[in-house]
Design an enzyme around this catalytic site. Structure first.
Site, mmCIF file in Angstrom:
data_model
loop_
_atom_site.group_PDB
_atom_site.id
_atom_site.type_symbol
_atom_site.label_atom_id
_atom_site.label_comp_id
_atom_site.label_asym_id
_atom_site.label_seq_id
_atom_site.Cartn_x
_atom_site.Cartn_y
_atom_site.Cartn_z
ATOM 1 N N ASP A 129 65.060 -6.794 90.331
ATOM 2 C CA ASP A 129 64.789 -6.766 91.773
ATOM 3 C C ASP A 129 63.427 -6.168 92.096
ATOM 4 O OD1 ASP A 129 65.144 -4.045 91.331
ATOM 5 O OD2 ASP A 129 67.107 -3.954 92.300
ATOM 6 N N ASP A 256 56.134 -4.114 73.928
ATOM 7 C CA ASP A 256 55.609 -4.137 75.304
ATOM 8 C C ASP A 256 55.561 -2.748 75.919
ATOM 9 O OD1 ASP A 256 58.566 -4.778 75.194
ATOM 10 O OD2 ASP A 256 58.391 -4.315 77.325
ATOM 11 N N ASP A 266 55.721 4.289 79.501
ATOM 12 C CA ASP A 266 57.041 3.843 79.959
ATOM 13 C C ASP A 266 58.155 4.804 79.559
ATOM 14 O OD1 ASP A 266 56.102 1.703 81.328
ATOM 15 O OD2 ASP A 266 56.724 0.188 79.885
#
Length: 493
Positions: A129, A256, A266
């Protein structure tokens, strides 16, 4: 740059946008209703010359939520691919992160990119989303700044803004945006994307951008692309040695999520080691234990090989790629050994050190000793009376086993004429008293979910000084309570 500016005075540019349009999609963030300030990092703000209370007004909150974007900014989301849990996943990309642009560093160093994580749908959102939740945003914000204070290369977190808009994860949660900063967010997966799509011209364009922006001296190397792979491999090896030395577990070391600049990138289901278990898995989504603490060095090597495969068309030969990658294992081993000697207060390198360290980790594993407390308390040991170091001995049920190792350690210290007071000061300068334990983050999150953001600010202040005693904050260094054993962190955020 002025030493103190407002967010509206930031001189945005976009170096990444100089790449061809195939590397990204320009788009505006999706506004969040009624955003509000959650937290900000004065230390991160100083890096770009922002005033400490920069998040005090509605215009700044709107900017760092993505609700109001200055006219000169052309935000974008980058495309990349990657291996996830060792399996080729194909195209990924910035599914919820939107790059505002880059701004000058206050000290005249490399420009810093500002990226909004949780800023809405992009063409790369897949089934997501495009939003981040308050829970994960607080974890990333606190850990980014904690890692920086520990001296570990990392992206930075400038601030968090929140909204009462609900998003669905395992349960409904409120949305948030964390503003991240780094010289670059280019990942290994950027290179993999163009390699596996057989677009070698785009691969070369990307590599040239990284070299010209961050490593211009490589232009004089015999093979600039091999020099880039060598540097990325070296930085990755040294980064993971840092992680191992402080007991940090990333949780999702997909290609990634690997920075071409060797930054911790991340923060998802990360964790700091508590009761020592080398096979500990901090991400309960990782059913096979691919990203356990013990396997992080091996996976770092694997990821560098994946990058090397992607750069093969540029380097020109398998032998050239292999030559660049060979630096990983010796660089990791050397840096980890240097860090371990510092943690133990050893000033010299001796042949028997690996055996001493292996025996230590075996002892810690058998006794499930708390990683952070063990190294901090070990500084209290007196060389002449190693078996009376009650603070660290109390971390072990089998005190006799600790005593045996402590005698070996004391003998090693005596062999280099170690001074207890000097050693203690040196050890306390590298062994943190405070790390972001999961239960501390959870306490701050639960208060924040009721609009009380005071614990986020308090915890940030403690973590910004991890090596200081801070006696008024001793409770933040305590062993985790029993209820913390039930905490689980997954890839869902």
């Amino acid at each position: 740059m002025n030493s103190s500016v407002s967010p509206q005075q930031l001189a945005f540019a976009s170096g990444f946008a100089a790449l061809p349009a195939t590397h990204y999609t320009k788009l505006m963030p999706t506004p969040l209703p009624a955003p509000y300030a959650v937290a900000s990092s004065p230390a991160a703000a100083r890096l770009i010359g922002l005033e400490p209370d920069f998040l005090r007004d509605t215009d700044a909150i709107a900017l760092f939520t993505g609700n109001q974007v200055p006219e000169q900014i052309e935000p974008l989301a980058a495309v990349y691919s990657g291996h996830q849990f060792g399996v080729w996943a194909g195209q990924l990309g910035d599914g919820r992160a939107i790059l505002l642009g880059d701004v000058p560093a206050a000290n005249g160093g490399a420009r810093l990119e500002l990226q909004l994580k949780g800023a809405g749908l992009t063409p790369y959102s897949r089934m997501g989303d495009g939003r981040a939740v308050l829970r994960s945003s607080i974890r990333e914000f606190l850990c980014s700044e904690a890692m920086a204070a520990l001296g570990i290369p990392t992206t930075r977190a400038l601030c968090i803004t929140g909204s009462d808009q609900m998003v669905l994860r395992e349960r409904p949660e409120t949305a948030a945006v964390v503003t991240r900063m780094a010289p670059s967010f280019v990942r290994f997966g950027f290179f993999e994307h163009w390699y596996y799509n057989k677009q070698h011209d785009e691969l070369k364009t990307l590599a040239d951008y990284v070299i010209d922006t961050f490593y211009p001296d490589f232009r004089t190397a015999d093979n600039p692309y091999r020099a880039l792979l060598t540097e990325a491999t070296l930085r990755t090896a040294q980064l993971i040695a840092h992680w191992q030395a402080v007991g940090f577990m990333h949780g999702v070391m997909n290609t990634d999520n690997m920075s071409i600049l060797g930054l911790t990138l991340d923060y998802g289901p990360f964790g700091f080691m508590e009761a020592f278990d080398p096979h500990h898995i901090c991400n309960h989504t990782d059913q096979q234990g691919r990203y356990s603490y013990a396997r992080q060095p091996q996976i770092g090597d694997w990821n560098c090989h994946a990058l090397g495969q992607a750069m093969l068309p540029l380097i020109g030969s398998v032998e050239g790629v292999q030559a660049a990658l060979r630096i990983y294992r010796p660089a990791f081993a050397e840096h980890f050994m240097d860090l371990m000697r510092a943690k133990l207060g050893l000033r010299t390198a001796q042949n028997e050190d690996p055996e001493l360290f292996d025996a230590l980790f075996g002892l810690m594993q058998d006794g499930r000793a708390d990683f952070t407390l063990f190294f901090r308390r070990l500084a209290e040991l007196e060389t002449a009376r190693p078996q009376q170091a009650d603070g660290v001995r109390d971390l072990f049920l089998d005190r006799a086993a600790f005593d045996d190792w402590a005698l070996q350690y004391a003998a090693r210290l005596q062999a280099e004429d170690s001074d207890d007071a000097q050693r203690k000061a040196a050890m306390n300068a590298v062994n943190p008293k405070y790390v972001l334990r999961n239960y501390l983050a959870q306490n701050a999150i639960e208060k924040a979910q009721h609009k009380d953001f005071s614990e986020v600010a308090r915890l940030l202040a403690v973590l910004e000084r991890p090596f200081d005693e801070q006696p008024e904050n001793d409770h933040y260094a305590a062993l985790p309570p029993d209820w913390a054993n039930d905490l689980e962190v997954s890839c869902s955020s």
